[in-house]
Design a protein around this motif. Structure first.
Motif, short mmCIF file in Angstrom:
data_model
loop_
_atom_site.label_atom_id
_atom_site.label_comp_id
_atom_site.label_asym_id
_atom_site.label_seq_id
_atom_site.Cartn_x
_atom_site.Cartn_y
_atom_site.Cartn_z
N GLU A 199 -2.43 -1.02 -10.90
CA GLU A 199 -1.25 -1.73 -11.41
C GLU A 199 0.04 -1.26 -10.71
O GLU A 199 1.05 -1.95 -10.71
N GLN A 200 -0.03 -0.04 -10.14
CA GLN A 200 1.15 0.50 -9.46
C GLN A 200 1.02 0.44 -7.93
O GLN A 200 1.92 0.84 -7.21
N TYR A 201 -0.13 -0.04 -7.47
CA TYR A 201 -0.43 -0.02 -6.03
C TYR A 201 -0.62 -1.43 -5.47
O TYR A 201 -0.08 -1.77 -4.41
N LEU A 202 -1.37 -2.25 -6.21
CA LEU A 202 -1.71 -3.58 -5.69
C LEU A 202 -0.63 -4.59 -6.09
O LEU A 202 -0.81 -5.40 -7.00
N THR A 203 0.51 -4.47 -5.41
CA THR A 203 1.64 -5.35 -5.72
C THR A 203 2.13 -5.92 -4.40
O THR A 203 1.35 -6.11 -3.49
N THR A 204 3.43 -6.20 -4.33
CA THR A 204 3.97 -6.63 -3.05
C THR A 204 4.27 -5.38 -2.20
O THR A 204 4.43 -4.29 -2.74
N ARG A 205 4.33 -5.57 -0.91
CA ARG A 205 4.51 -4.40 -0.03
C ARG A 205 5.89 -3.79 -0.19
O ARG A 205 6.89 -4.50 -0.26
N GLU A 206 5.91 -2.47 -0.26
CA GLU A 206 7.15 -1.72 -0.31
C GLU A 206 6.93 -0.59 0.68
O GLU A 206 5.82 -0.10 0.80
N ASN A 207 7.94 -0.20 1.38
CA ASN A 207 7.71 0.85 2.37
C ASN A 207 7.61 2.20 1.66
O ASN A 207 8.60 2.91 1.52
N ALA A 215 -1.99 7.09 -4.24
CA ALA A 215 -2.78 6.12 -5.01
C ALA A 215 -4.18 5.96 -4.41
O ALA A 215 -5.18 5.98 -5.13
N GLU A 216 -4.24 5.85 -3.09
CA GLU A 216 -5.55 5.67 -2.44
C GLU A 216 -6.42 6.91 -2.64
O GLU A 216 -7.64 6.79 -2.84
N LYS A 298 -0.28 -10.88 -3.16
CA LYS A 298 -0.72 -9.49 -3.01
C LYS A 298 -1.45 -9.27 -1.69
O LYS A 298 -1.98 -8.17 -1.45
N ALA A 299 -1.48 -10.29 -0.82
CA ALA A 299 -2.38 -10.26 0.35
C ALA A 299 -2.21 -8.99 1.20
O ALA A 299 -3.19 -8.35 1.57
N SER A 300 -0.97 -8.63 1.46
CA SER A 300 -0.76 -7.51 2.37
C SER A 300 -1.38 -6.22 1.80
O SER A 300 -2.11 -5.50 2.50
N LEU A 303 -5.29 -6.43 1.52
CA LEU A 303 -5.98 -6.16 2.79
C LEU A 303 -5.97 -4.66 3.11
O LEU A 303 -6.94 -4.12 3.63
N GLN A 304 -4.86 -4.02 2.78
CA GLN A 304 -4.80 -2.55 2.97
C GLN A 304 -5.84 -1.86 2.08
O GLN A 304 -6.53 -0.93 2.51
N TYR A 305 -5.93 -2.34 0.83
CA TYR A 305 -6.93 -1.80 -0.12
C TYR A 305 -8.35 -2.03 0.42
O TYR A 305 -9.19 -1.13 0.40
N ALA A 306 -8.59 -3.25 0.92
CA ALA A 306 -9.92 -3.57 1.46
C ALA A 306 -10.29 -2.61 2.58
O ALA A 306 -11.41 -2.06 2.63
N ASP A 307 -9.34 -2.35 3.43
CA ASP A 307 -9.59 -1.50 4.60
C ASP A 307 -9.72 -0.04 4.20
O ASP A 307 -10.72 0.62 4.49
#
Ligand code: NZQ
Ligand code: ZN
Length: 385
Positions: A199-207, A215-216, A298-300, A303-307
């Motif tokens: 809930e705190q990670y899979l959102t829109t991209r923030e630097n 989180a990972e 949430k795509a960006s 995809l980071q989560y997938a990888d």
């Protein structure tokens, strides 16, 4: 990264034998109320350890019977008892429900007016009775955060409140207290912690690479150690790892400076309010569908989560996202938690009632972009059927 202020005042005592530390944490002259649930702490010896640690404290009253998804009705009985006994320190011993319930008791004792408005109207809390806790179920992070979720049975309302006044002063995390957890509760804890991170990670991209990698690290650890604690419930190191991971998932740190979602939780609370499912079961149902329906925005991060979490390298972006969602669902199922409404006997015809509950609770603009409207929530729940 967005601006933030971070302060977590809860002192954490972690490890074997640390229940003894409460002797010095709880003031000697306090009038103490020990709060607990349905009795697991009596069976597994935790209450005996607490009593031993407090043997030189003079005034101890006990209040048991706080239910899973703690009820306003029961908690108000504790408030009455606490007022009658002039209680000035609360010690919660149990899982998230006991700790959440105790936060409410702490706020309700000095509250002027109807304490239910703390939940229904987010009435401001100006003071609360000091409290600490001994945690026996790693899951919610409630042991060292300022949140609490309370259910009013009479009206099917499951609502949250948060206040810096109810941060616990201390928490004891002794992994050995968790050996007695039934498999289903162990699994619930792992899934709840996992979804807190999401809930705190899979959102829109923030630097925010620090927050991302914290989180990972937590997600990878839960995926690795979750199945181990199910198979070897008395394996100390795995229990310890899960207990620390669940704490870190919701003590505030990974969520600083980044957008939050929380739609899975808010939709999940309504499923518990109407159908009584365990909190984590509702999350396992809703999260994969939120990921599916909200995939474009949430795509960006997806995809980071997938990888980074699942090592998915093959396929186009849509295929990678599909694989990551399937892997998430498989992980919950591997932990023994079903991921469809139908698995719990909830029919599609109930979706309208669930969405009505969201509307009734003003949950009409959920998600990091506040664009999960009742219509989108309906799509999510249909996909979860
Ligand atoms: O009541 P007892 O007899 O203690 O048994 C409990 C209960 O039946 C049992 N249990 C706990 N520790 C045990 C044990 N059984 C054997 N050995 C042990 N060591 O487990 C059952 C479930 O306990 P509960 O406290 O309800 O579980 P959990 O910790 O998952 O808490 C769930 C509640 O927390 C809220 C949820 O909505 C739900 O109401 N949440 C609170 C949050 C917060 N404050 O930040 C965030 C979460 O997202 C969540 O919403
Ligand atoms: Zn949760």
């Amino acid at each position: 990264m967005k601006n933030f202020s971070f302060h977590n005042p809860t002192r954490i005592h972690f490890g074997k034998g640390t229940i003894a530390r409460i002797a010095d944490e709880v003031p000697r002259d306090a009038r103490i109320l020990i709060t607990y649930g349905g009795g697991s702490i009596k069976k597994n010896g935790t209450l005996d350890q607490v009593r031993e640690a407090l043997k030189d404290h003079k005034s101890i009253t006990e209040f048991g019977g706080i239910e899973p998804n703690p009820s306003f009705e029961t908690l108000m009985e504790a408030v009455a008892l606490a007022k009658q006994e002039n209680i000035d320190f609360l010690l919660a011993v149990g899982g998230g429900s006991v700790i959440d319930g105790t936060k409410f008791i702490a706020a309700a004792i000095p509250f002027e007016g109807d304490p239910w408005t703390i939940l229904s109207e987010h009435a401001r809390i100006h003071q609360a009775i000091p409290a600490g806790n001994v945690l026996t179920l790693p899951a919610t992070g409630s042991e060292s955060n300022s949140g609490s979720v309370i259910t009013r049975r009479a009206t099917n309302d499951k609502l949250a409140f948060s206040s810096p006044e109810v941060f616990p002063q201390f928490t004891v995390l002794d992994p050995e207290t968790t050996y007695s957890l039934p498999q289903g509760q162990t699994a619930n804890g792992v899934v709840d912690a996992f979804v807190h991170v999401m809930e705190q990670y899979l959102t829109t991209r923030e630097n925010a690479p620090v927050q991302d990698r914290y989180a990972e690290g937590l997600l990878l650890t839960l995926i690795e150690q979750g199945p181990v604690v199910l198979k070897q419930p008395r394996e100390y190191e795995s229990r310890a790892t899960i207990m620390w991971a669940a704490n870190q998932a919701l003590n505030g740190l990974i969520g600083v400076g980044v957008p939050h979602d929380w739609s899975t939780h808010m939709i999940g609370h309504e499923i518990t309010a109407l159908f009584g499912l365990d909190h984590a079961q509702t999350l396992a149902i809703v999260l994969p569908s939120v990921m599916h329906v909200m995939r474009e925005e949430k795509a960006s991060k997806l995809l980071q989560y997938a990888d980074r979490i699942w090592g998915i390298k093959e396929g186009n972006d849509q295929e990678k996202m599909d694989s990551a969602i399937s892997k998430t669902r498989e992980f919950f199922e591997q932990m023994g938690i079903k991921t469809r409404l139908s698995d719990y006997g909830i029919e599609e015809s109930a979706i309208a009632d669930l969405v009505d509950q969201l509307k009734r609770h003003n949950m009409t603009a959920l998600g990091e972009k506040q664009n999960i409207t009742p219509e989108v929530a309906t799509q999510i729940l249909r996909h979860a059927a």
